[in-house]
Design an enzyme around this catalytic site. Sequence first.
Site, PDB file in Angstrom:
ATOM      1  N   GLN A   1       4.109  -2.295   3.317  1.00  0.00           N
ATOM      2  CA  GLN A   1       3.744  -3.544   2.657  1.00  0.00           C
ATOM      3  C   GLN A   1       3.836  -4.683   3.674  1.00  0.00           C
ATOM      4  O   GLN A   1       4.455  -4.547   4.726  1.00  0.00           O
ATOM      5  CB  GLN A   1       4.623  -3.822   1.452  1.00  0.00           C
ATOM      6  CG  GLN A   1       6.069  -4.138   1.723  1.00  0.00           C
ATOM      7  CD  GLN A   1       6.878  -4.276   0.427  1.00  0.00           C
ATOM      8  OE1 GLN A   1       6.559  -3.669  -0.595  1.00  0.00           O
ATOM      9  NE2 GLN A   1       7.926  -5.079   0.463  1.00  0.00           N
ATOM     10  N   VAL A   2       3.179  -5.805   3.337  1.00  0.00           N
ATOM     11  CA  VAL A   2       3.036  -6.914   4.280  1.00  0.00           C
ATOM     12  C   VAL A   2       3.689  -8.170   3.717  1.00  0.00           C
ATOM     13  O   VAL A   2       3.548  -8.477   2.528  1.00  0.00           O
ATOM     14  CB  VAL A   2       1.547  -7.188   4.595  1.00  0.00           C
ATOM     15  CG1 VAL A   2       1.405  -8.376   5.535  1.00  0.00           C
ATOM     16  CG2 VAL A   2       0.898  -5.949   5.195  1.00  0.00           C
TER      17      VAL A   2
ATOM     18  N   ALA B   1       0.845  -1.191   0.000  1.00  0.00           N
ATOM     19  CA  ALA B   1       0.000   0.000   0.000  1.00  0.00           C
ATOM     20  C   ALA B   1       0.881   1.242   0.000  1.00  0.00           C
ATOM     21  O   ALA B   1       2.096   1.166  -0.182  1.00  0.00           O
ATOM     22  CB  ALA B   1      -0.933  -0.023   1.209  1.00  0.00           C
TER      23      ALA B   1
ATOM     24  N   ASP C   1     -11.589   2.130   8.960  1.00  0.00           N
ATOM     25  CA  ASP C   1     -11.255   1.723   7.586  1.00  0.00           C
ATOM     26  C   ASP C   1     -11.773   0.303   7.354  1.00  0.00           C
ATOM     27  O   ASP C   1     -11.043  -0.580   6.925  1.00  0.00           O
ATOM     28  CB  ASP C   1      -9.738   1.788   7.394  1.00  0.00           C
ATOM     29  CG  ASP C   1      -9.345   1.770   5.917  1.00  0.00           C
ATOM     30  OD1 ASP C   1     -10.206   2.064   5.063  1.00  0.00           O
ATOM     31  OD2 ASP C   1      -8.175   1.462   5.619  1.00  0.00           O
TER      32      ASP C   1
ATOM     33  N   ILE D   1       1.768   3.344   2.361  1.00  0.00           N
ATOM     34  CA  ILE D   1       2.663   3.579   3.486  1.00  0.00           C
ATOM     35  C   ILE D   1       3.527   2.367   3.810  1.00  0.00           C
ATOM     36  O   ILE D   1       4.679   2.512   4.222  1.00  0.00           O
ATOM     37  CB  ILE D   1       1.839   3.998   4.728  1.00  0.00           C
ATOM     38  CG1 ILE D   1       1.320   5.421   4.532  1.00  0.00           C
ATOM     39  CG2 ILE D   1       2.642   3.893   6.013  1.00  0.00           C
ATOM     40  CD1 ILE D   1       0.516   5.951   5.697  1.00  0.00           C
TER      41      ILE D   1
END
Length: 518
Positions: free
Chosen positions: A136-137, A132, A286, A134
């Site tokens: 990442q995973v 994303a 969100d 801001i």
Amino acid sequence: MISSFFHLLRGARVGFVLAREGALALVDPSVLPPLARGLIRVGRLIERRGAGSSATRLAAALTRLGPSYVKFGQFLATRPDVVGMKIAEDLSALQDRMPAFSMVEARAAVEAAHDEKLEEIFVEFSEPVAAASIAQVHRARLKDGREVAVKILRPGIHDRFNRDLAAMRFGAEQAEARSAEARRLRFTGVVETLARSVAMEMDLRLEAAALSEFAENTKDDADFRVPEPDWQLTAREMLVDEWIEAVRLSDVEGLRAAGHDLPELARKIIQSFLKHAIRDGFFHADMHPGNLFVDAEGRLVAVDGGIMGRLGLKERRFLAEILLGFITRDYRRVAEVHFEAGYVPAHHDVEDFAQAIRAVGEPIHDKRADQISMAKVLTLLFEITGMFDMATRTELVMLQKTMVVVEGVARSLDPHLDMWGTADPVVRDWITSNLGPIGRLQEVGRGAHSLLGSLAALPDTVVRAERVLGQLEDASRNGFVLDERSIEAIGRAEAQRNRWGTAALWVIAALVAYGVFG
């Protein structure tokens, strides 16, 4: 002055990208002053052909501008009072998906956070599974066998956001200086709220704290859970929490295949959100389908605690009484709550406001979710709040927009969901507990405790007040004295402002002559 010049340059770039991608087509020129209408017409001359739908245009423009503007677009989707419902709907479709950064950079971030090799922390560490604006995973496995999600901030993201937020802040200040409507909508407040939100998101220890608080609030909820953060491995730029084995809520066919009751899930979504907002005053802001899962036991699982909303007791009472007023069609009470909370100025008439609220409530009463246009409801509500000089309450607008998102998610599972009937038991339960006899006694107790605290501090307060009064009397006789450092600093600032002001004017004049802003 020189900073203003650079902000103007960045603003010109933003305007060019929006114009080039065709996003200016979303703006209604009729509500703009003549100069702005002219700029819109000029901007549309460079519009790229075949730009696609309005949602595609705006998403393409913000994505092209970079992570800060993707996040800003998502944030503005929660502020239809500022951008209008049409643009807010388009921004809601904006996906916070960015290209992943490299595994080399991810490895460096992990090793910098813990000052040891990645292999000494994880026995497995995957390629990015999501990226994303801001962070990442990655999916990873610890030495004790636990599977975890590892969220890592993008390299250099702090500097980029700070630079872009400064330009946004400058633009908001200029708008408020020239527009009463911009002041009412608090453009600078919008940017400051975004800045605070981003600051929270860019310290992943704070996200871990949010998840921890969220989990504590919901530990007794049978229908809801939150992943548990690993505090030993979490750092400012890295969050580690448990990996969730569950079906994503957006995968409707997967939910059916797993045997989940879709209408029951829709009910859980609405009631869980209302419990968090009204009961706890702390809610996930969100809650789109990408952040919601359903585990094997049928519990909702919310991930990504980067954007959370918080309501005080006053706002929770406001929300509960407003919802109950709409449910029972007691529009007079809805109006009274607005006045009691101080949201509508006292010079307006309660009966007039109640009449306006009726215009919002009656068209949606006894309607199913698939028969209600929440966009139209919000549009009318924002028109009414403007008519009655109701200043924007950021936390309430975020809550309101989140409610629309949650309702949309629930409706995708059960098109015939009765929104008001589903909300009714949660709202009535909170009102009974907090505004009934027991709640009133608790409120009296809180007031008595606060009063005793104030009385205990009274002697110190009197001493400080006497000291301040003495200083004011001295100042009134002798004048306020500035020390030498203050005088020197004022002189230096004034001289620097004059020098940069002259230089900036010449540079801007030269750029205009060469057609940079033309």
